[in-house]
Design a protein around this motif. Structure first.
Motif, PDB file in Angstrom:
ATOM      1  N   ASP A 192       0.803  -1.231   0.000  1.00 28.87           N
ATOM      2  CA  ASP A 192       0.000   0.000   0.000  1.00 28.87           C
ATOM      3  C   ASP A 192       0.834   1.279   0.000  1.00 28.87           C
ATOM      4  O   ASP A 192       0.287   2.380  -0.051  1.00 28.87           O
ATOM      5  CB  ASP A 192      -0.926  -0.005   1.226  1.00 28.87           C
ATOM      6  N   GLY A 193       2.116   1.133   0.093  1.00 30.88           N
ATOM      7  CA  GLY A 193       3.013   2.294   0.126  1.00 30.88           C
ATOM      8  C   GLY A 193       4.401   1.811   0.472  1.00 30.88           C
ATOM      9  O   GLY A 193       4.576   0.650   0.855  1.00 30.88           O
ATOM     10  N   ALA A 194       5.411   2.700   0.304  1.00 32.44           N
ATOM     11  CA  ALA A 194       6.784   2.275   0.597  1.00 32.44           C
ATOM     12  C   ALA A 194       7.585   3.406   1.216  1.00 32.44           C
ATOM     13  O   ALA A 194       7.445   4.566   0.814  1.00 32.44           O
ATOM     14  CB  ALA A 194       7.460   1.788  -0.680  1.00 32.44           C
ATOM     15  N   ILE A 195       8.368   3.039   2.214  1.00 28.78           N
ATOM     16  CA  ILE A 195       9.330   3.999   2.755  1.00 28.78           C
ATOM     17  C   ILE A 195      10.713   3.551   2.303  1.00 28.78           C
ATOM     18  O   ILE A 195      11.149   2.444   2.605  1.00 28.78           O
ATOM     19  CB  ILE A 195       9.278   4.065   4.303  1.00 28.78           C
ATOM     20  N   ALA A 235      14.297  -1.211  -7.602  1.00 27.95           N
ATOM     21  CA  ALA A 235      13.624  -1.126  -6.303  1.00 27.95           C
ATOM     22  C   ALA A 235      12.714   0.102  -6.249  1.00 27.95           C
ATOM     23  O   ALA A 235      11.656   0.083  -5.613  1.00 27.95           O
ATOM     24  CB  ALA A 235      14.657  -1.059  -5.183  1.00 27.95           C
ATOM     25  N   ILE A 236      13.109   1.162  -6.943  1.00 27.13           N
ATOM     26  CA  ILE A 236      12.304   2.389  -6.966  1.00 27.13           C
ATOM     27  C   ILE A 236      11.062   2.183  -7.839  1.00 27.13           C
ATOM     28  O   ILE A 236       9.958   2.600  -7.489  1.00 27.13           O
ATOM     29  CB  ILE A 236      13.160   3.588  -7.449  1.00 27.13           C
ATOM     30  N   ARG A 237      11.246   1.495  -8.968  1.00 27.74           N
ATOM     31  CA  ARG A 237      10.082   1.169  -9.814  1.00 27.74           C
ATOM     32  C   ARG A 237       9.072   0.345  -9.018  1.00 27.74           C
ATOM     33  O   ARG A 237       7.866   0.619  -9.036  1.00 27.74           O
ATOM     34  CB  ARG A 237      10.523   0.353 -11.042  1.00 27.74           C
ATOM     35  N   ASP A 238       9.594  -0.645  -8.320  1.00 26.21           N
ATOM     36  CA  ASP A 238       8.717  -1.517  -7.541  1.00 26.21           C
ATOM     37  C   ASP A 238       7.989  -0.741  -6.452  1.00 26.21           C
ATOM     38  O   ASP A 238       6.793  -0.943  -6.211  1.00 26.21           O
ATOM     39  CB  ASP A 238       9.520  -2.666  -6.904  1.00 26.21           C
ATOM     40  N   ALA A 239       8.729   0.155  -5.803  1.00 32.37           N
ATOM     41  CA  ALA A 239       8.128   0.950  -4.720  1.00 32.37           C
ATOM     42  C   ALA A 239       7.055   1.874  -5.282  1.00 32.37           C
ATOM     43  O   ALA A 239       5.974   2.041  -4.695  1.00 32.37           O
ATOM     44  CB  ALA A 239       9.207   1.758  -4.002  1.00 32.37           C
ATOM     45  N   ALA A 240       7.349   2.463  -6.453  1.00 29.44           N
ATOM     46  CA  ALA A 240       6.407   3.404  -7.063  1.00 29.44           C
ATOM     47  C   ALA A 240       5.089   2.712  -7.417  1.00 29.44           C
ATOM     48  O   ALA A 240       4.029   3.342  -7.424  1.00 29.44           O
ATOM     49  CB  ALA A 240       7.036   4.052  -8.303  1.00 29.44           C
ATOM     50  N   ALA A 241       5.182   1.425  -7.697  1.00 25.96           N
ATOM     51  CA  ALA A 241       3.982   0.667  -8.057  1.00 25.96           C
ATOM     52  C   ALA A 241       2.975   0.599  -6.910  1.00 25.96           C
ATOM     53  O   ALA A 241       1.797   0.327  -7.121  1.00 25.96           O
ATOM     54  CB  ALA A 241       4.382  -0.751  -8.494  1.00 25.96           C
ATOM     55  N   THR A 242       3.436   0.872  -5.696  1.00 25.01           N
ATOM     56  CA  THR A 242       2.504   0.896  -4.555  1.00 25.01           C
ATOM     57  C   THR A 242       1.686   2.184  -4.540  1.00 25.01           C
ATOM     58  O   THR A 242       0.685   2.283  -3.843  1.00 25.01           O
ATOM     59  CB  THR A 242       3.246   0.787  -3.201  1.00 25.01           C
ATOM     60  N   GLY A 243       2.185   3.209  -5.262  1.00 27.58           N
ATOM     61  CA  GLY A 243       1.435   4.464  -5.362  1.00 27.58           C
ATOM     62  C   GLY A 243       1.851   5.544  -4.372  1.00 27.58           C
ATOM     63  O   GLY A 243       1.515   6.719  -4.546  1.00 27.58           O
ATOM     64  N   TYR A 244       2.576   5.155  -3.335  1.00 23.01           N
ATOM     65  CA  TYR A 244       2.989   6.137  -2.323  1.00 23.01           C
ATOM     66  C   TYR A 244       4.438   5.864  -1.903  1.00 23.01           C
ATOM     67  O   TYR A 244       4.729   4.799  -1.340  1.00 23.01           O
ATOM     68  CB  TYR A 244       2.086   6.064  -1.091  1.00 23.01           C
ATOM     69  N   VAL A 245       5.306   6.810  -2.189  1.00 26.49           N
ATOM     70  CA  VAL A 245       6.724   6.616  -1.852  1.00 26.49           C
ATOM     71  C   VAL A 245       7.213   7.764  -0.957  1.00 26.49           C
ATOM     72  O   VAL A 245       7.114   8.940  -1.312  1.00 26.49           O
ATOM     73  CB  VAL A 245       7.602   6.558  -3.126  1.00 26.49           C
ATOM     74  N   THR A 272       3.318   7.966  -9.093  1.00 26.01           N
ATOM     75  CA  THR A 272       3.230   7.730  -7.655  1.00 26.01           C
ATOM     76  C   THR A 272       3.194   9.064  -6.916  1.00 26.01           C
ATOM     77  O   THR A 272       3.708  10.061  -7.409  1.00 26.01           O
ATOM     78  CB  THR A 272       4.433   6.899  -7.149  1.00 26.01           C
ATOM     79  N   LYS A 273       2.594   9.057  -5.753  1.00 19.42           N
ATOM     80  CA  LYS A 273       2.768  10.198  -4.860  1.00 19.42           C
ATOM     81  C   LYS A 273       4.148  10.064  -4.250  1.00 19.42           C
ATOM     82  O   LYS A 273       4.615   8.939  -4.025  1.00 19.42           O
ATOM     83  CB  LYS A 273       1.690  10.185  -3.773  1.00 19.42           C
ATOM     84  N   PHE A 274       4.799  11.188  -3.963  1.00 15.78           N
ATOM     85  CA  PHE A 274       6.190  11.115  -3.527  1.00 15.78           C
ATOM     86  C   PHE A 274       6.529  12.255  -2.579  1.00 15.78           C
ATOM     87  O   PHE A 274       6.087  13.392  -2.764  1.00 15.78           O
ATOM     88  CB  PHE A 274       7.104  11.172  -4.758  1.00 15.78           C
ATOM     89  N   LYS A 275       7.295  11.936  -1.556  1.00 11.19           N
ATOM     90  CA  LYS A 275       7.749  12.987  -0.637  1.00 11.19           C
ATOM     91  C   LYS A 275       9.162  12.666  -0.163  1.00 11.19           C
ATOM     92  O   LYS A 275       9.514  11.504   0.047  1.00 11.19           O
ATOM     93  CB  LYS A 275       6.798  13.080   0.553  1.00 11.19           C
ATOM     94  N   ILE A 276       9.961  13.722   0.014  1.00 14.63           N
ATOM     95  CA  ILE A 276      11.305  13.559   0.565  1.00 14.63           C
ATOM     96  C   ILE A 276      11.293  14.004   2.024  1.00 14.63           C
ATOM     97  O   ILE A 276      10.833  15.117   2.333  1.00 14.63           O
ATOM     98  CB  ILE A 276      12.353  14.398  -0.202  1.00 14.63           C
ATOM     99  N   ALA A 277      11.745  13.130   2.902  1.00 15.45           N
ATOM    100  CA  ALA A 277      11.889  13.491   4.310  1.00 15.45           C
ATOM    101  C   ALA A 277      13.364  13.509   4.661  1.00 15.45           C
ATOM    102  O   ALA A 277      14.149  12.747   4.106  1.00 15.45           O
ATOM    103  CB  ALA A 277      11.150  12.469   5.181  1.00 15.45           C
ATOM    104  N   ASP A 309      -0.171  11.057   5.995  1.00 13.76           N
ATOM    105  CA  ASP A 309      -0.590  12.316   5.353  1.00 13.76           C
ATOM    106  C   ASP A 309      -0.609  12.153   3.842  1.00 13.76           C
ATOM    107  O   ASP A 309      -1.562  12.543   3.163  1.00 13.76           O
ATOM    108  CB  ASP A 309       0.377  13.449   5.712  1.00 13.76           C
ATOM    109  N   MET A 310       0.481  11.573   3.333  1.00 14.28           N
ATOM    110  CA  MET A 310       0.590  11.413   1.881  1.00 14.28           C
ATOM    111  C   MET A 310      -0.510  10.493   1.357  1.00 14.28           C
ATOM    112  O   MET A 310      -1.072  10.724   0.281  1.00 14.28           O
ATOM    113  CB  MET A 310       1.978  10.855   1.524  1.00 14.28           C
TER     114      MET A 310
END
Lengths: 317, 278
Positions: A192-195, A235-245, A272-277, A309-310
């Motif tokens: 459902d999302g990836a960190i 790994a980033i492609r795979d994570a993006a497939a969850t829709g929330y990175v 994908t939705k994306f945020k940098i922390a 939040d994302m």
């Protein structure tokens, strides 16, 4: 029950003895920070295989480059900020340009130096080191990985920079864990999302993912991006497939892991939705790391909050 | 290898003639090339043990051009001992993808021990190589590091100077080309570096002072080097003139780097030959 924690820098310092036993080309260099890098065992067992330049990082790195030229494999120990900034040009010109087989180890990465303050923090090192051609940039998340990472550096061709936190971490991986430079580890699966994170933040992300699952039922993947460069694009492609990175690192949000991930998402047009922390682009006064991680919202609660939040998920209760 | 003084003087003149010829075609760091030309000729064509057929030979002496802008005078000496053809050097110098340019680049030139250009790097690398040689039990090879005097302003030089002495790297030989001039003015005006030899002596080095344009003194200095197994590293402080032998270049900051006109070339060639004969 609180899990047992250990210090990655101590694991690395201790493991250097094993590395030296494996290959006689291994030598250690430091600018007066062998003890700070927990190299006491090495100092005891291999005093003739260490060079201490005194507080002179530029010389330390240039000297290491010379040892490489003669076929040795020097591991240079310093603080992340000093090796990446005081000796910046030596890292670039003497090590990277020469594609030298040196391993540069910088402790006190990110704001893990806490009460020592910004002079001893290193929120810029990834940006600096990753910009050098040939340089591989690594960040271990626990003691097991750190040891396997160090073992992997032995036969790696070309220069490596390893940033090491001084905040203790719980063991995430088992001894059977297989490590490979350039290939992410996934300590928690999720859809459902990836960190995407590295270093001490991996354990916070795991805790955050567990709480999110318990409270919302959403499963969050935790991707350990121990290799900041070259970044694992798949790994980033795979994570993006969850829709929330959410990409998180104890580093300035500029020039760190987050922007490496952002570039892949943008270049490949991943939806994908994306945020940098991470550390916002500013200096702050001295404080304990846990306080700083909370302030910058990259501790367990912060990562959880940013992720939810994302995803637009509200927790009722 | 040349052994006679007369041969070395002749070889040095040829290097200078080649430098001026190149400087009439392309912009080169002619000032610092000319100041170190005599020392470099003796180093490459008399002193150093180096097999042009095998630049990675373990028994070779190592050479590091810490004043990386003296790339032309280095390459010309390497051509003179047969590393590559001089015609190729002239043809490729400062061309896209060429092996030779304003600074030395190991990516394309196997006779470059380490790439240089930025000042203050060579002595640390040299110390690392010297320590590596000792660790391997190579007691034959020396490491020669050629620096400029302006370069002595870089703090890293003194980090390395302290360290090399502490680790007793007697197989390390630094040569400081003291031409007295930086890009913006004289050392006296800019930094007051003063007595370089005294500073190295204070750091525990063996110090030799010579006139870097008198071949007798250069050769004597190399002949009197302590064995590589000695404890103290040696520095040869070579007092030189930037743009040596060409009146309009000598001591002139405008000739740190540049290209000559046809008239300037004619005059320079005349002067350099007259000076060699004097």
């Amino acid at each position: 029950m609180e899990k047992k924690k250990r210090w990655v820098r101590e694991v690395i310092g201790n493991y250097m003895v094993d590395l030296a036993a494996l290959d006689e080309k291994v030598v250690a260099v430091s600018a007066d920070l062998f003890r700070s890098c927990r190299m006491e065992k090495f100092m005891e067992q291999y005093p003739d295989r260490m060079y201490n330049t005194g507080i002179a990082e530029q010389n330390m790195v240039g000297f290491a480059a010379g040892l490489c030229r003669e076929g040795f494999k020097p591991y240079a120990f310093s603080m992340a900020s000093f090796v990446s900034m005081r000796a910046c040009e030596q890292c670039r010109t003497d090590i990277a340009y020469a594609n030298a087989n040196a391993v540069l180890v910088g402790v006190y990465s990110g704001v893990s130096g806490g009460l020592s303050g910004a002079t001893h923090w290193s929120i810029e090192d990834c940006a600096i080191m990753a910009a050098f051609p040939n340089m591989t940039v690594l960040e271990p998340s626990d003691g097991v990985q750190a040891q396997k990472m160090l073992r992997a550096t032995l036969n790696h061709e070309g220069p490596i920079y390893i940033r090491v936190s001084v905040v203790p971490s719980v063991d995430i991986y088992s001894e059977e864990y297989e490590y490979q430079i350039g290939k992410v580890s996934i300590p928690r699966e999720g859809k459902d999302g990836a960190i995407l994170c590295s270093g001490v933040l991996v354990q916070y992300a795991l805790e955050a993912a567990e709480e999110i699952f318990c409270e919302t039922g959403k499963s969050i993947r935790v991707v350990d991006m121990h290799t900041i460069k070259p970044v694992d694009r798949q790994a980033i492609r795979d994570a993006a497939a969850t829709g929330y990175v959410l990409a998180a690192q104890d580093h300035n949000i500029i020039g760190g892991l987050g922007q490496q991930v952002a570039a892949v998402i943008a270049e490949e047009g991943l939806q994908t939705k994306f945020k940098i922390a991470g550390i916002p682009d500013r200096f702050v006064p001295m404080a304990r790391p846990d306080y700083l991680y909370a302030m910058f919202e990259i501790d367990k609660d912060g990562l959880k909050r940013q992720m939810l939040d994302m995803m637009g998920v509200e927790i009722h209760g | 290898m040349l052994t006679e003084l007369s041969q070395l003087k002749e070889a040095a003149l040829q290097i200078k003639v080649d430098l001026l010829t190149l400087c009439a075609q392309k912009s080169i760091h002619i000032g610092g090339d000319l100041s170190v030309a005599d020392v470099m000729t003796a180093l490459w064509q008399y002193q150093m043990h180096y097999d042009p057929q095998n630049p990675e030979d373990e028994s070779r002496d190592r050479f590091i051009l810490s004043k990386g802008h003296a790339a032309a005078v280095t390459s010309l000496n390497q051509a003179a001992i047969g590393c590559f053809r001089k015609e190729d050097f002239f043809q490729e110098y400062a061309t896209n993808g060429g092996r030779f340019s304003m600074h030395s680049c190991k990516l394309v030139n196997p006779f470059v021990e380490v790439s240089t250009g930025s000042l203050g790097h060579g002595l640390s690398i040299g110390a690392g190589i010297a320590a590596g040689l000792k660790r391997k039990g190579n007691t034959r090879s020396r490491v020669y590091v050629v620096m400029g005097d302006g370069e002595q302003c870089e703090g890293s030089v003194w980090e390395a100077a302290m360290h090399a002495s502490h680790y007793q790297l007697g197989n390390l030989v630094a040569i400081v080309d003291c031409n007295g001039l930086e890009a913006d003015g004289t050392l006296e005006e800019l930094t007051g570096l003063d007595d370089v030899g005294q500073k190295y002596r204070a750091f525990g080095w063996n110090v030799l002072e010579i006139n870097g344009h008198r071949m007798e003194e250069i050769k004597d200095a190399f002949d009197s080097l302590p064995p590589p197994t000695a404890q103290a590293p040696t520095v040869i402080v070579a007092h030189t003139v930037k743009g040596n032998g060409v009146s309009f270049m000598e001591g002139n900051v405008n000739w740190h780097a540049g290209k000559m006109s046809a008239e300037q070339f004619e005059q320079a060639m005349k002067e350099i030959r007259e000076k060699a004969e004097a």
